[in-house]
Design an enzyme around this catalytic site. Structure first.
Site, PDB file in Angstrom:
ATOM      1  N   TYR A  36     -14.999 -31.406 -15.664  1.00  0.00           N
ATOM      2  CA  TYR A  36     -13.746 -30.684 -15.376  1.00  0.00           C
ATOM      3  C   TYR A  36     -13.614 -30.424 -13.873  1.00  0.00           C
ATOM      4  O   TYR A  36     -12.566 -30.674 -13.270  1.00  0.00           O
ATOM      5  CB  TYR A  36     -13.753 -29.371 -16.165  1.00  0.00           C
ATOM      6  CG  TYR A  36     -12.460 -28.589 -16.129  1.00  0.00           C
ATOM      7  CD1 TYR A  36     -11.424 -28.882 -17.014  1.00  0.00           C
ATOM      8  CD2 TYR A  36     -12.281 -27.546 -15.227  1.00  0.00           C
ATOM      9  CE1 TYR A  36     -10.244 -28.154 -16.997  1.00  0.00           C
ATOM     10  CE2 TYR A  36     -11.097 -26.817 -15.196  1.00  0.00           C
ATOM     11  CZ  TYR A  36     -10.081 -27.118 -16.089  1.00  0.00           C
ATOM     12  OH  TYR A  36      -8.909 -26.397 -16.066  1.00  0.00           O
ATOM     13  N   SER A  41      -6.606 -26.610 -10.777  1.00  0.00           N
ATOM     14  CA  SER A  41      -7.295 -25.405 -11.255  1.00  0.00           C
ATOM     15  C   SER A  41      -7.977 -24.766 -10.054  1.00  0.00           C
ATOM     16  O   SER A  41      -8.212 -25.435  -9.035  1.00  0.00           O
ATOM     17  CB  SER A  41      -8.354 -25.807 -12.287  1.00  0.00           C
ATOM     18  OG  SER A  41      -9.233 -24.735 -12.569  1.00  0.00           O
TER      19      SER A  41
HETATM   20  P1  NAD Z   1      -3.487 -25.973 -23.679  1.00  0.00           P
HETATM   21  O1  NAD Z   1      -4.642 -26.454 -24.509  1.00  0.00           O
HETATM   22  O2  NAD Z   1      -2.726 -24.773 -24.114  1.00  0.00           O
HETATM   23  O3  NAD Z   1      -2.460 -27.153 -23.479  1.00  0.00           O
HETATM   24  C1  NAD Z   1      -2.893 -28.456 -23.207  1.00  0.00           C
HETATM   25  C2  NAD Z   1      -1.747 -29.393 -23.451  1.00  0.00           C
HETATM   26  O4  NAD Z   1      -2.206 -30.720 -23.173  1.00  0.00           O
HETATM   27  C3  NAD Z   1      -1.272 -29.404 -24.910  1.00  0.00           C
HETATM   28  O5  NAD Z   1       0.116 -29.599 -24.927  1.00  0.00           O
HETATM   29  C4  NAD Z   1      -1.988 -30.615 -25.499  1.00  0.00           C
HETATM   30  O6  NAD Z   1      -1.342 -31.165 -26.626  1.00  0.00           O
HETATM   31  C5  NAD Z   1      -1.927 -31.537 -24.306  1.00  0.00           C
HETATM   32  N1  NAD Z   1      -2.885 -32.619 -24.364  1.00  0.00           N
HETATM   33  C6  NAD Z   1      -4.241 -32.559 -24.509  1.00  0.00           C
HETATM   34  N2  NAD Z   1      -4.756 -33.790 -24.514  1.00  0.00           N
HETATM   35  C7  NAD Z   1      -3.728 -34.647 -24.358  1.00  0.00           C
HETATM   36  C8  NAD Z   1      -3.627 -36.061 -24.286  1.00  0.00           C
HETATM   37  N3  NAD Z   1      -4.696 -36.853 -24.402  1.00  0.00           N
HETATM   38  N4  NAD Z   1      -2.395 -36.604 -24.135  1.00  0.00           N
HETATM   39  C9  NAD Z   1      -1.286 -35.829 -24.046  1.00  0.00           C
HETATM   40  N5  NAD Z   1      -1.343 -34.487 -24.108  1.00  0.00           N
HETATM   41  C10 NAD Z   1      -2.538 -33.914 -24.262  1.00  0.00           C
HETATM   42  O7  NAD Z   1      -4.097 -25.790 -22.226  1.00  0.00           O
HETATM   43  P2  NAD Z   1      -3.589 -24.979 -20.939  1.00  0.00           P
HETATM   44  O8  NAD Z   1      -4.507 -23.842 -20.740  1.00  0.00           O
HETATM   45  O9  NAD Z   1      -2.126 -24.741 -20.984  1.00  0.00           O
HETATM   46  O10 NAD Z   1      -3.959 -26.039 -19.810  1.00  0.00           O
HETATM   47  C11 NAD Z   1      -2.988 -26.862 -19.195  1.00  0.00           C
HETATM   48  C12 NAD Z   1      -3.543 -27.362 -17.876  1.00  0.00           C
HETATM   49  O11 NAD Z   1      -3.827 -26.262 -17.034  1.00  0.00           O
HETATM   50  C13 NAD Z   1      -4.858 -28.145 -18.035  1.00  0.00           C
HETATM   51  O12 NAD Z   1      -4.852 -29.256 -17.154  1.00  0.00           O
HETATM   52  C14 NAD Z   1      -5.894 -27.141 -17.609  1.00  0.00           C
HETATM   53  O13 NAD Z   1      -7.039 -27.753 -17.087  1.00  0.00           O
HETATM   54  C15 NAD Z   1      -5.139 -26.370 -16.547  1.00  0.00           C
HETATM   55  N6  NAD Z   1      -5.685 -25.038 -16.290  1.00  0.00           N
HETATM   56  C16 NAD Z   1      -5.708 -24.085 -17.275  1.00  0.00           C
HETATM   57  C17 NAD Z   1      -6.218 -22.834 -16.974  1.00  0.00           C
HETATM   58  C18 NAD Z   1      -6.251 -21.726 -17.994  1.00  0.00           C
HETATM   59  O14 NAD Z   1      -6.887 -20.691 -17.718  1.00  0.00           O
HETATM   60  N7  NAD Z   1      -5.606 -21.858 -19.144  1.00  0.00           N
HETATM   61  C19 NAD Z   1      -6.714 -22.558 -15.698  1.00  0.00           C
HETATM   62  C20 NAD Z   1      -6.682 -23.558 -14.739  1.00  0.00           C
HETATM   63  C21 NAD Z   1      -6.148 -24.793 -15.044  1.00  0.00           C
END
Ligand code: NAD
Length: 276
Positions: A171, A158
């Protein structure tokens, strides 16, 4: 863009860029992970999906990705907070695909609270899912990659792996840790054709962010539009969310031979946020 990259590679070689490769993408039932998994199958890779959600919806997603792209797509419901389940997922992927060439640690959760009120149990689960899971997945696949002389390790960190924001102690700590892990693995894999990189997105509009918009709107007592403009995109100079397609395209590129010398990096996809 991905279509363009694929079209270029196909025109030159007659093959899609990741044809014959196999990948595990954690947390790929939603958001960024799904964007990366979709880009991989479009590029010709066999993919094991992972993550939580409605079983019927996941099965129809799996089948559609496989049928539309003529590749093998599997699903494993391993909980990323469970080391044994991660190792079993890797064994299942290796049995089904023959080997695991690419691992993307993407599953992640968030909790926002001041340090004094931060629930210790949330600290533990964020560190476990957002950081330790990546170590376990890498440990379970690294030797196989080394033996075959090709491996691609992608950690979805991130912008918060590079800079901090208040109220996100666990986080930010986990994501900075992921960037450190990425560098160590890059050094250990460098002579064996294994690259290790962290992708550092700024804000991407996914269910994880959608939930935060509502929470922030409630706690600040302001409208959703104001949360998006004044909280989320305040530090993102492009003033727009990054997209899951942009992240998928980058992940595919990192898996190609053209990216063989890109390793140990933390690549911001944040609209200039960390340039401040
Ligand atoms: P999201 O909530 O849409 O997806 C998260 C995914 O992780 C889902 O498929 C969920 O089922 C899965 N998950 C959660 N806990 C789990 C577990 N214990 N075991 C297996 N699967 C699990 O979130 P996103 O926004 O797509 O985020 C994905 C990654 O990107 C994360 O690591 C997040 O920190 C990172 N990220 C997101 C953003 C953003 O703005 N959306 C920015 C920077 C980083």
């Amino acid at each position: 863009m991905l279509k363009f990259v694929e079209a270029g590679a196909e025109a030159l070689t007659g093959r899609r860029p990741l044809e014959g490769r196999t990948a595990i993408v954690t947390g790929s039932t939603s958001g960024i992970g799904l964007g990366i998994a979709r880009a991989f199958v479009e590029a010709g890779a066999a993919v094991m999906l992972n993550g939580f959600g409605d079983a019927v919806e996941i099965e129809s997603l799996r089948a559609a990705l496989a049928d539309e792209n003529d590749v093998d797509v599997a699903y494993d419901n391993a909980d990323m907070s469970d080391r044994a389940a991660i190792h079993m997922m890797v064994e299942r992927a290796a049995m089904r695909f023959g080997q695991v060439d690419i691992v993307v640690s993407n599953a992640g959760i968030q909790h926002v609270a001041p340090i004094g009120e931060f629930p210790p149990a949330k600290w533990d689960s964020i560190l476990s899912i957002n950081l330790s899971a990546a170590f376990h997945l890498i440990q379970a696949t690294f030797d196989g990659m080394r033996g075959r002389g090709y491996g691609r390790i992608i950690n979805v960190a991130s912008a918060h792996g590079l800079v901090a924001s208040p109220f996100k102690a666990a986080y930010v700590a986990a994501k900075h840790g992921m960037v450190g892990l990425t560098k160590v693995v890059a050094l250990e894999g460098a002579e064996f054709g294994i690259t290790s990189n962290a992708i550092c997105p700024g804000y991407v509009w996914t269910p994880l962010v959608e939930k935060q918009i509502d929470d922030q709107a409630k706690s600040h007592n302001i409208a959703r539009d104001a949360v998006i403009r004044d909280v989320f995109l305040k530090n993102q100079p492009t003033k727009r969310f990054a997209t899951t397609e942009e992240l998928g395209t980058l992940a595919v590129f990192l898996c190609t031979d053209a990216a063989a010398s890109i390793t140990g990096t933390a690549l911001p996809v944040d609209g200039g946020w960390t340039a401040h």
